[in-house]
Design a protein around this motif. Structure first.
Motif, short mmCIF file in Angstrom:
data_model
loop_
_atom_site.label_atom_id
_atom_site.label_comp_id
_atom_site.label_asym_id
_atom_site.label_seq_id
_atom_site.Cartn_x
_atom_site.Cartn_y
_atom_site.Cartn_z
N GLU A 355 -1.14 -5.03 -5.70
CA GLU A 355 -0.46 -3.84 -5.23
C GLU A 355 -1.49 -2.73 -5.02
OE1 GLU A 355 2.96 -0.66 -6.71
OE2 GLU A 355 2.45 -2.41 -7.92
N GLN A 356 -1.46 -2.13 -3.87
CA GLN A 356 -2.45 -1.10 -3.53
C GLN A 356 -1.83 0.29 -3.66
OE1 GLN A 356 -5.70 -2.28 -2.57
NE2 GLN A 356 -4.68 -4.10 -3.37
N LEU A 357 -2.64 1.23 -4.14
CA LEU A 357 -2.20 2.61 -4.11
C LEU A 357 -2.24 3.09 -2.65
CD1 LEU A 357 -3.93 4.32 -7.16
CD2 LEU A 357 -1.50 3.85 -6.86
N PRO A 358 -1.14 3.58 -2.14
CA PRO A 358 -1.14 4.03 -0.74
C PRO A 358 -2.08 5.21 -0.54
CG PRO A 358 0.88 4.71 -1.86
CD PRO A 358 0.15 3.80 -2.80
N MET A 359 -2.88 5.14 0.50
CA MET A 359 -3.80 6.21 0.83
C MET A 359 -3.43 6.82 2.19
SD MET A 359 -5.91 6.64 -1.61
CE MET A 359 -6.25 5.77 -3.15
N PRO A 360 -3.41 8.14 2.28
CA PRO A 360 -3.03 8.77 3.55
C PRO A 360 -4.12 8.58 4.60
CG PRO A 360 -3.80 10.42 1.99
CD PRO A 360 -3.75 9.12 1.24
N MET A 361 -3.70 8.53 5.85
CA MET A 361 -4.66 8.42 6.94
C MET A 361 -5.56 9.66 7.00
SD MET A 361 -4.37 5.55 8.62
CE MET A 361 -5.02 5.95 10.23
N HIS A 362 -4.94 10.82 6.82
CA HIS A 362 -5.68 12.08 6.83
C HIS A 362 -5.28 12.86 5.59
CE1 HIS A 362 -6.85 11.19 10.96
NE2 HIS A 362 -5.56 10.95 11.24
N GLY A 363 -6.15 12.83 4.59
CA GLY A 363 -5.85 13.48 3.33
C GLY A 363 -5.79 15.00 3.45
N ARG A 364 -4.88 15.58 2.68
CA ARG A 364 -4.73 17.04 2.68
C ARG A 364 -5.65 17.66 1.63
NH1 ARG A 364 1.46 18.57 2.25
NH2 ARG A 364 0.44 20.62 2.16
N ILE A 365 -6.05 18.87 1.84
CA ILE A 365 -6.94 19.59 0.92
C ILE A 365 -6.10 20.55 0.09
CG2 ILE A 365 -8.97 21.06 0.72
CD1 ILE A 365 -9.52 18.34 1.95
N PRO A 366 -6.25 20.52 -1.24
CA PRO A 366 -5.47 21.45 -2.08
C PRO A 366 -5.88 22.89 -1.83
CG PRO A 366 -7.10 20.29 -3.40
CD PRO A 366 -7.11 19.65 -2.05
N THR A 367 -4.91 23.80 -1.94
CA THR A 367 -5.18 25.23 -1.70
C THR A 367 -5.44 25.98 -3.00
OG1 THR A 367 -2.80 25.63 -1.74
CG2 THR A 367 -3.81 25.23 0.41
N GLY A 368 -5.44 25.28 -4.12
CA GLY A 368 -5.70 25.90 -5.41
C GLY A 368 -5.95 24.84 -6.44
N LEU A 369 -5.96 25.21 -7.72
CA LEU A 369 -6.24 24.27 -8.80
C LEU A 369 -5.09 24.16 -9.79
CD1 LEU A 369 -9.97 25.22 -9.46
CD2 LEU A 369 -9.09 23.26 -8.17
N LYS A 370 -3.96 24.69 -9.45
CA LYS A 370 -2.80 24.59 -10.33
C LYS A 370 -2.23 23.16 -10.29
CE LYS A 370 1.68 26.80 -11.19
NZ LYS A 370 2.63 27.85 -10.73
N VAL A 371 -2.03 22.58 -11.47
CA VAL A 371 -1.50 21.21 -11.57
C VAL A 371 -0.07 21.26 -12.07
CG1 VAL A 371 -1.74 18.97 -12.70
CG2 VAL A 371 -3.78 20.26 -12.05
N GLU A 372 0.82 20.53 -11.39
CA GLU A 372 2.23 20.51 -11.79
C GLU A 372 2.73 19.07 -11.86
OE1 GLU A 372 4.75 24.11 -10.36
OE2 GLU A 372 3.45 23.57 -8.67
#
Length: 616
Positions: A355-372
């Motif tokens: 089973e593979q972890l799905p990877m996006p074709m074009h990854g998004r860049i986070p706009t901050g460092l807040k983790v939820e």
């Protein structure tokens, strides 16, 4: 998809032995069939190449009749020469040229067929290894912690070798073993139908007796493969842990799993093979050289003296009779190889189907460092590890996860490192779901230091810059100074070029400081710590705590804590129990929480008052 998990143990103690055996045979039969399906799947990319090799082998097998034809013709010419008193030298020369030409052509074509299958095998093995590496590279990291290293070694090393045998040799040897006897037997009947019957008169007796011994062979082969895999897996586990085992004087107990696996295989193999050897030996007596010569020359000489055949015909068909059984035995041997290779192919397919972890074709860049963590739930099979967890990690703060063993601390932390994806819910970093970030972006922001430093048998320099391979030596030394390990490294004869495990060995505390230096060099904004001082001595613990205090500055830190006393200064303490969050807050805010009180009491009772990681 090919069936999986054939190696799981089953509790069948309450089932009758007869029913238990029936279910076991059914599983092994299914495994055998699935193995052959897996073999076809693996060989599909080179199916056309193998077909070409088989056609060439068929031509080579037909050409194998030529020497016997030449033998008969030479015999006829020599008998004729003796009868008339003159020799037809031209005819003899043509016959000899025919013999040598066809023989060389047969060898040449067979060589080309072997060359084709070996190139096909190299192509397949290269493709398989590339796919295995690619599959493992994108598999959930949790798979590596749950998979048995012995089983993986068997797949990568042993199973690819077994598949090589049936890809590079099996197709042409099987075709040759089928076509050669058919062509030779057809020629024997062409020479004389009576001599043709003599050539194979004992083969049905051999095949009948041999088939009795071969009953259940696919199931038994699959079962043998299962036992061998257990032996391989337990052996690797035993050898890997031998140092700790001997240190605690528990060798006898520790090697019990390996000993039991070996005993089970031995008992199965002896019980299966001893009767099989007896039946096989008895069956082979019917196709042994003395028996074949007695029948073919004995009865054939009667036919010769009666004028039905001549000596050259009798000699040719007798030689054919001697090679036919060997071809039949070859077919049986190849069939067994295919059974073994089927089990190997099955395991290879299981790795390819990870089973593979799905990877996006074009990854998004986070706009901050807040983790939820938003309503996060996760299960290991049927075991619930996390249930609807909601938690926020503010940038630049220290969050400590604490709770009894099995409460879900490690699972929650490793989900942030994306060892796995949640079954439900979402984990976001800077407002972006981890599922929508590529690996490079995620691990540029998230680093972790676990209890096991996981150092490799390479230089100290390469170990530290494992996550940042282009870092310069001075940058590596700067990270090592923060981790309080630079002075020790510089005292070594080879300094940073010292190869770990070869030139020197580090203590547990020193290994942890190497891991900390590695995390410092990556310079990730979010750091996951799994009680890095758990196995360190007091002196090393103090140095590790000092290094960690430097490391956590200006970073968002998630600490998996086993001792409440070590995280009293955290910005927020998360108390977990049975996959749920019981309390969140500073030490002073959750003092009255029953679960936290119990953990504090246990920590105090055990004298666990080590250093603490403090908030910024």
């Amino acid at each position: 998809m090919v069936s999986q998990n054939y190696q799981k143990e089953r509790d069948l103690d309450s089932i009758s032995p007869k029913r238990k055996k029936g279910e076991s045979d059914a599983r092994n039969a299914q495994k055998s069939m699935d193995g052959q399906t897996a073999m076809k799947r693996l060989s599909k990319p080179i199916k056309g190449t193998l077909a070409l090799a088989q056609v060439l082998t068929g031509i080579s097998a037909v050409l194998g009749v030529a020497p016997y034809m030449a033998l008969v013709e030479l015999g006829r010419l020599l008998i004729e020469a003796f009868r008339v008193g003159s020799t037809d030298e031209e005819a003899i020369r043509r016959t000899i040229l025919f013999l040598t030409g066809t023989f060389c052509a047969r060898l040449g074509i067979y060589f080309v067929a072997l060359l084709v299958t070996h190139f096909a095998d190299l192509k397949l093995r290269s493709q398989l290894r590339s796919e295995i590496v690619a599959g493992m590279a994108t598999a959930p990291l949790s798979w590596f912690t749950t998979s048995n290293s012995g089983s993986i070694r068997k797949v990568v090393q042993d199973d690819t070798k077994l598949v090589h045998t049936v890809i590079a040799h099996g197709p042409i040897e099987r075709i040759n073993a089928i076509m050669s006897p058919i062509a030779l037997l057809a020629y024997a009947f062409y020479v004389d139908w009576r001599l043709g019957i003599l050539s194979v008169v004992t083969v049905p007796i051999y095949m009948f007796i041999y088939s009795i011994g071969m009953r259940g062979m696919p199931e038994k082969t699959a079962e043998m493969d299962t036992y061998l895999e257990r032996v391989s897996a337990t052996m690797v586990e035993f050898v890997s842990g031998i140092t700790v085992v001997k240190a605690f004087g528990r060798v006898g107990k520790a090697h019990g799993s390996y000993s039991r696996a070996a005993d089970q295989f031995s008992a199965f193999y002896n019980g299966w093979c001893m009767p099989l050897v007896n039946v096989t030996c008895f069956s082979k007596t019917w196709i042994s050289i003395p028996v074949l010569l007695l029948i073919n020359l004995g009865v054939g000489s009667i036919l010769m003296h009666s004028g039905y055949v001549d000596f050259s015909q009798l000699l040719a068909t007798t030689l054919i009779a001697l090679v036919l059984p060997e071809a039949i035995i070859t077919i049986a041997t190849i069939s067994w190889s295919y059974q073994l290779a089927g089990s190997a192919a099955l395991r290879l397919c299981e790795i390819l189907d990870l089973e593979q972890l799905p990877m996006p074709m074009h990854g998004r860049i986070p706009t901050g460092l807040k983790v939820e963590f938003q309503n996060v739930s996760f299960s290991y099979g049927k075991t619930l590890a996390l249930s609807e967890v909601n938690l926020t990690l503010e940038p630049g703060t220290v969050t400590a996860l604490i709770g009894p063993s099995g409460s879900g601390k490690t699972t929650l932390a490793t989900l942030l490192a994306r060892f796995n994806d949640p079954d439900s819910g979402e984990i976001t970093l800077g407002g972006v779901s981890l599922r929508k970030m590529d690996e490079e972006t995620l691990y540029k922001e998230v680093a972790f230091v676990l209890q096991d430093a996981q150092l490799l048998n390479i230089s100290i320099l390469e170990n530290i810059r494992l996550g940042s391979p282009n870092s310069k030596l001075e940058e590596v030394r700067s990270a090592a100074r923060i981790a309080n390990i630079d002075d020790f490294i510089m005292s070594l004869p080879e300094q940073y070029d010292t190869v770990l495990g070869t030139d020197t060995r580090f203590s547990g505390g020193q290994e942890q400081r190497i891991a900390i230096a590695r995390a410092v060099l990556i310079d990730a904004s979010i750091l996951i710590l799994d009680e890095a001082t758990a196995f360190a001595d007091p002196e090393s613990e103090a140095e590790i705590q000092e290094a960690l205090s430097k490391l956590v500055k200006n970073r968002t830190v998630l600490v998996i804590a086993h001792r409440p006393a070590a995280i009293l200064g955290a910005d927020q303490i998360v108390v977990m129990d049975r996959g749920r969050i019981c309390a969140v807050g500073r030490h002073s805010e959750i003092m009255a929480e029953p679960h936290y009180q119990l953990l504090l009491q246990q920590s105090t009772a055990h004298g666990e008052l080590g250093g603490a990681i403090h908030a910024n």
